[in-house]
Design an enzyme around this catalytic site. Structure first.
Site, short mmCIF file in Angstrom:
data_model
loop_
_atom_site.label_atom_id
_atom_site.label_comp_id
_atom_site.label_asym_id
_atom_site.label_seq_id
_atom_site.Cartn_x
_atom_site.Cartn_y
_atom_site.Cartn_z
N LYS A 1 -16.05 9.37 -36.20
CA LYS A 1 -15.43 8.15 -36.71
C LYS A 1 -13.95 8.02 -36.42
CE LYS A 1 -18.93 8.02 -40.03
NZ LYS A 1 -19.32 9.33 -39.45
N SER B 1 18.54 -0.08 -26.44
CA SER B 1 18.86 1.34 -26.55
C SER B 1 19.89 1.54 -27.66
CB SER B 1 19.43 1.84 -25.22
OG SER B 1 20.23 2.99 -25.42
N LYS C 1 21.08 -1.99 -22.10
CA LYS C 1 19.66 -1.77 -21.79
C LYS C 1 18.71 -2.80 -22.38
CE LYS C 1 18.12 2.08 -20.57
NZ LYS C 1 17.35 2.38 -19.37
N GLU D 1 5.34 0.40 -21.64
CA GLU D 1 5.27 1.87 -21.56
C GLU D 1 4.30 2.42 -22.62
OE1 GLU D 1 9.31 3.79 -20.96
OE2 GLU D 1 9.83 1.69 -21.17
N THR E 1 0.89 -1.16 0.00
CA THR E 1 0.00 0.00 0.00
C THR E 1 0.93 1.21 0.00
OG1 THR E 1 -0.09 0.17 2.41
CG2 THR E 1 -1.79 -1.19 1.37
N HIS E 2 0.55 2.26 -0.66
CA HIS E 2 1.42 3.45 -0.80
C HIS E 2 2.75 3.08 -1.43
CE1 HIS E 2 -1.40 5.32 2.11
NE2 HIS E 2 -1.32 4.14 2.71
N1 ARG Z 1 -20.42 11.14 -43.96
C1 ARG Z 1 -21.52 11.49 -43.13
C2 ARG Z 1 -21.18 11.21 -41.68
O1 ARG Z 1 -20.30 10.46 -41.44
C3 ARG Z 1 -22.71 10.69 -43.50
C4 ARG Z 1 -23.99 11.37 -43.16
C5 ARG Z 1 -24.13 12.59 -43.95
N2 ARG Z 1 -25.39 13.19 -43.81
C6 ARG Z 1 -25.63 14.45 -44.20
N3 ARG Z 1 -26.80 14.89 -44.03
N4 ARG Z 1 -24.69 15.21 -44.70
O2 ARG Z 1 -21.78 11.74 -40.76
#
Ligand code: ARG
Length: 459
Positions: A324, A276, A282, A289, A154-155
């Site tokens: 995305k 290294s 090393k 890491e 601990t610690h």
């Molecule tokens: N490429 C767009 C996205 O990933 C798809 C949807 C686009 N829709 C629009 N109304 N422009 O969000």
């Protein structure tokens, strides 16, 4: 001309095209996009919204496009903006006018909502398998180290003796909770959004259930506005990932510490360490890491999407295209980390002698000496004070509790007898901790049996 170009009198600026396009990254969803489109086309045909011959043509065209994409025969273009319009463009180029009917009763807004769910569903299943592999490695290691005594901290100060198996099972539990979070996320994501349209559903008589069934979803999204503007599942997945990375980072941190000469509890294999460029001696735990370091980018991705979403009015806004890259980065990072962690652990050489030796230092048996006195009827608080004085004495003398003579012990408490030496032996200290969840080999064996059964049931 753009698929949406009718309303425009002149072309977009090249800067607009580049800034707006998502094809460079959303192309990774082409399989899901095609799968969704096939289900949509089949349903349109089934409902008589397009003829069944048209549906057949579209489906066959999409299948061919999929094969051509897999073979690298088709090239996405920035002009077609995103994966959805690229594929629709391929389709119309391939089958002609009929291809233009695919988008009936659908919007890119519900299309992208579907694609992202399908994509994440596939990735979740892969990540689940990778996570279970790490769990299996931990269990195997634990099974071999039920009697391997090491200091618990601990610690970051030595506290009480435990076993390596017990320590590894703590990691196992952390990942088990992560798996639960991942599965919860998959369940809450299991709603099919097509039919939401751009935001307000559609007047076409779509059979949403048929699409849901074909694509293997449990339910339909219940509100079209929410259906197109919900990214909770991505955020929830990234939350799961952030918590899991926090765990992996803690494991990595311990492996890094344990690999130091100061600890010397583990030597990571040559295969999962690096050298290294200047210091010939090393052997660095770079992978551990990097796991620790990559935790930061996963947190960053989660924060990025939370921030993107925080002020968006209903329903779709282009801001959401920013979901995305962050999501994909989390998926890639988490998979890579789990993938290297399993063999890195599996090939590590745990230096059990060093661990056992270390467990004897730092007065890790002091609590047991106090427990011994408490067992003789001394109130625990008084026993604590007696042992505290004995420890202070040992620190001044430069010795351990087990080095004190019985006469010396009697000075601290007349209740201490000759059996004290066996009692405070670190192996005995561990063996005595038998309550469920404690490190005694007997308790750990039970924990292992339960864990193995869980793992078998989870595979
Ligand atoms: N490429 C767009 C996205 O990933 C798809 C949807 C686009 N829709 C629009 N109304 N422009 O969000």
């Amino acid at each position: 001309m753009k698929l949406w170009g009718g309303r425009f009198a002149s072309a977009s600026d090249k800067l607009t095209e580049d800034f707006n396009a998502s094809i460079s990254f959303d192309q990774r969803m082409y399989r899901q996009d095609i799968t969704g489109s096939i289900a949509h086309a089949r349903m349109l045909g089934g409902q008589g919204i397009i003829s069944s011959e048209e549906a057949e043509l579209i489906i066959r065209g999409l299948q061919e496009i999929l094969a051509e994409l897999e073979e690298g025969k088709l090239e996405f273009t920035v002009e077609a903006e995103d994966v959805h319009m690229n594929i629709e463009t391929f389709l119309t180029a391939k089958i002609g006018e009929v291809g233009k009917k695919l988008h009936t009763g659908r919007s890119r807004n519900d299309q992208v909502a579907l694609d992202l769910r399908l994509y994440l569903r596939d990735e979740i299943s892969e990540i689940r398998t990778l996570l279970l592999t790490v769990e299996e490695v931990l269990l195997n290691l634990a099974t071999k180290n039920i009697e391997t005594i090491m200091p618990g901290y601990t610690h970051l100060q030595k506290a009480q003796p435990i076993t390596l198996a017990h320590h590894l099972l703590a990691w196992f539990e952390m990942l088990r909770r992560d798996l639960g979070r991942l599965e919860d996320c998959a369940k809450r994501m299991d709603y099919m959004p097509l039919g939401s349209g751009a935001l307000a559903g559609t007047g076409f008589d779509l059979d949403r259930d048929a699409v849901k069934e074909e694509l293997g979803f449990a339910s339909l999204t219940r509100n079209s506005l929410d259906g197109v503007s919900d990214r909770d599942y991505a955020i929830e997945f990234m939350s799961f990932a952030s918590i899991m990375m926090m765990h992996l980072s803690r494991f990595a941190e311990e492996l890094i510490l344990w690999s130091t000469e100061e600890f010397s509890f583990v030597e990571l294999s040559d295969a999962f360490t690096t050298g290294s460029s200047i210091m010939p001696q090393k052997k660095n735990p770079d992978l551990a890491e990097l796991i620790r370091g990559k935790t930061g980018r996963v947190y960053g991705d989660l924060l990025a999407l939370l921030t993107v979403m925080k002020s968006l009015p209903l329903a779709y806004n282009k801001d959401m295209q920013e979901d995305k890259e962050a999501l994909f980065d989390v998926v890639d990072t988490v998979k890579k980390c789990l993938l290297v962690l399993a063999p890195m652990l599996e090939t590590a050489n745990f230096k059990t002698d060093k661990m056992a030796e270390a467990a004897k230092g730092g007065f890790t048996n002091a609590t047991d000496l106090a427990d011994y006195l408490a067992g003789k009827g001394l109130p625990f608080r008084d026993a604590h004070a007696v042992v505290g004085r004995a420890v202070l004495h040992c620190i001044r003398e430069g010795c351990r509790l087990e080095d004190l003579s019985l006469n010396a012990y009697k000075e601290f408490s007349p209740q201490i007898e000759a059996d004290i030496y066996d009692f405070i032996d670190v192996a005995a200290c561990v063996a005595r901790r038998q309550v469920p969840g404690a490190p005694a080999p007997s308790a750990v064996k039970q924990a292992l049996a339960e864990a193995e059964e869980w793992l078998r049931g989870s595979k």
